[in-house]
Write a protein that holds these residues in place. Sequence first.
Motif, short mmCIF file in Angstrom:
data_model
loop_
_atom_site.label_atom_id
_atom_site.label_comp_id
_atom_site.label_asym_id
_atom_site.label_seq_id
_atom_site.Cartn_x
_atom_site.Cartn_y
_atom_site.Cartn_z
N ALA A 11 -25.97 65.48 26.62
CA ALA A 11 -26.87 64.39 26.22
C ALA A 11 -27.71 63.93 27.39
O ALA A 11 -28.90 63.62 27.23
CB ALA A 11 -26.06 63.23 25.64
N ALA A 12 -27.13 63.86 28.58
CA ALA A 12 -27.89 63.45 29.76
C ALA A 12 -28.97 64.48 30.10
O ALA A 12 -30.10 64.11 30.47
CB ALA A 12 -26.95 63.26 30.95
N LEU A 13 -28.66 65.75 29.97
CA LEU A 13 -29.68 66.78 30.20
C LEU A 13 -30.80 66.68 29.17
O LEU A 13 -31.99 66.81 29.51
CB LEU A 13 -29.05 68.18 30.16
CG LEU A 13 -28.14 68.55 31.32
CD1 LEU A 13 -27.55 69.93 31.09
CD2 LEU A 13 -28.89 68.50 32.63
N GLY A 14 -30.44 66.45 27.92
CA GLY A 14 -31.45 66.28 26.88
C GLY A 14 -32.31 65.05 27.12
O GLY A 14 -33.53 65.07 26.91
N ALA A 15 -31.70 63.96 27.59
CA ALA A 15 -32.47 62.75 27.89
C ALA A 15 -33.42 62.99 29.05
O ALA A 15 -34.56 62.50 29.04
CB ALA A 15 -31.51 61.60 28.19
N ALA A 16 -32.97 63.73 30.05
CA ALA A 16 -33.85 64.05 31.18
C ALA A 16 -35.03 64.91 30.72
O ALA A 16 -36.18 64.68 31.12
CB ALA A 16 -33.06 64.77 32.28
N ALA A 17 -34.77 65.88 29.86
CA ALA A 17 -35.85 66.71 29.33
C ALA A 17 -36.82 65.87 28.50
O ALA A 17 -38.04 66.07 28.57
CB ALA A 17 -35.27 67.85 28.49
N PHE A 18 -36.29 64.93 27.74
CA PHE A 18 -37.12 64.04 26.95
C PHE A 18 -38.02 63.20 27.87
O PHE A 18 -39.22 63.05 27.62
CB PHE A 18 -36.24 63.12 26.09
CG PHE A 18 -37.00 62.33 25.07
CD1 PHE A 18 -37.21 62.85 23.80
CD2 PHE A 18 -37.50 61.07 25.35
CE1 PHE A 18 -37.90 62.12 22.84
CE2 PHE A 18 -38.19 60.33 24.41
CZ PHE A 18 -38.39 60.87 23.15
N LEU A 22 -42.39 63.42 28.31
CA LEU A 22 -43.31 62.32 28.05
C LEU A 22 -44.59 62.43 28.88
O LEU A 22 -45.61 61.85 28.53
CB LEU A 22 -42.64 60.97 28.33
CG LEU A 22 -41.55 60.58 27.34
CD1 LEU A 22 -40.83 59.32 27.83
CD2 LEU A 22 -42.12 60.38 25.96
N ASP A 23 -44.56 63.20 29.96
CA ASP A 23 -45.75 63.41 30.80
C ASP A 23 -46.70 64.44 30.23
O ASP A 23 -47.83 64.56 30.70
CB ASP A 23 -45.35 63.82 32.21
CG ASP A 23 -44.70 62.68 32.98
OD1 ASP A 23 -44.94 61.52 32.63
OD2 ASP A 23 -43.94 62.97 33.94
N PHE A 24 -46.27 65.21 29.24
CA PHE A 24 -47.13 66.23 28.65
C PHE A 24 -48.14 65.58 27.71
O PHE A 24 -47.99 64.44 27.30
CB PHE A 24 -46.31 67.26 27.88
CG PHE A 24 -45.33 68.04 28.73
CD1 PHE A 24 -45.49 68.15 30.10
CD2 PHE A 24 -44.26 68.67 28.14
CE1 PHE A 24 -44.59 68.87 30.87
CE2 PHE A 24 -43.35 69.39 28.90
CZ PHE A 24 -43.53 69.49 30.27
N VAL A 32 -51.76 70.25 17.97
CA VAL A 32 -50.58 69.65 18.56
C VAL A 32 -50.53 69.98 20.04
O VAL A 32 -50.73 71.12 20.45
CB VAL A 32 -49.31 70.15 17.85
CG1 VAL A 32 -48.07 69.59 18.50
CG2 VAL A 32 -49.35 69.79 16.39
N GLY A 33 -50.26 68.97 20.86
CA GLY A 33 -50.18 69.15 22.30
C GLY A 33 -48.85 69.74 22.73
O GLY A 33 -47.96 70.01 21.92
N SER A 34 -48.70 69.89 24.02
CA SER A 34 -47.51 70.54 24.56
C SER A 34 -46.30 69.62 24.62
O SER A 34 -45.21 70.06 24.96
CB SER A 34 -47.81 71.08 25.96
OG SER A 34 -48.21 70.02 26.82
#
Length: 140
Positions: A11-18, A22-24, A32-34
């Motif tokens: 979950a922490a890895l998924g939250a970091a990826a999320f 957000l910068d994309f 649809v953007g990246s």
Amino acid sequence: MARDFSWLFIAALGAAAFYFALDFKFGTLANVGSAVYPLLLSGAIVLISLYSFVFSPREEPMPTNRRAFLSVAASVAVFILLVEAVGLLPTVVLSMVIAYGGQSERRYPFFIAYACLFAVGVWLIFSYALNLPIPPFRLP
């Protein structure tokens, strides 16, 4: 009974990826953007892992299989190091064979055929569906 805390790590890895997604760029509904797909996937990873942490049955953790872990880690390292040097097809096959070495069952002839077909499928998806120019073979 103990909880499996590896779900919280996922979950922490998924939250970091999320967070990084957000910068994309989001783009528009027609184009649809990246950011959209990484946000959807990482959000799903967070939700599924938190659900699994809360509602999974309480069991004693199984002992760690170092051989399997090291085989998968080595296969990822081999893929990273060789994909640009020798091409996608031999790298995928070699990485799969190394990862398969961590299993206890030994059906190598069947697995080699499967790895070759899988590598061709990966190359077709990357080359034609995603339009990414990764060469299948690269000679030195």
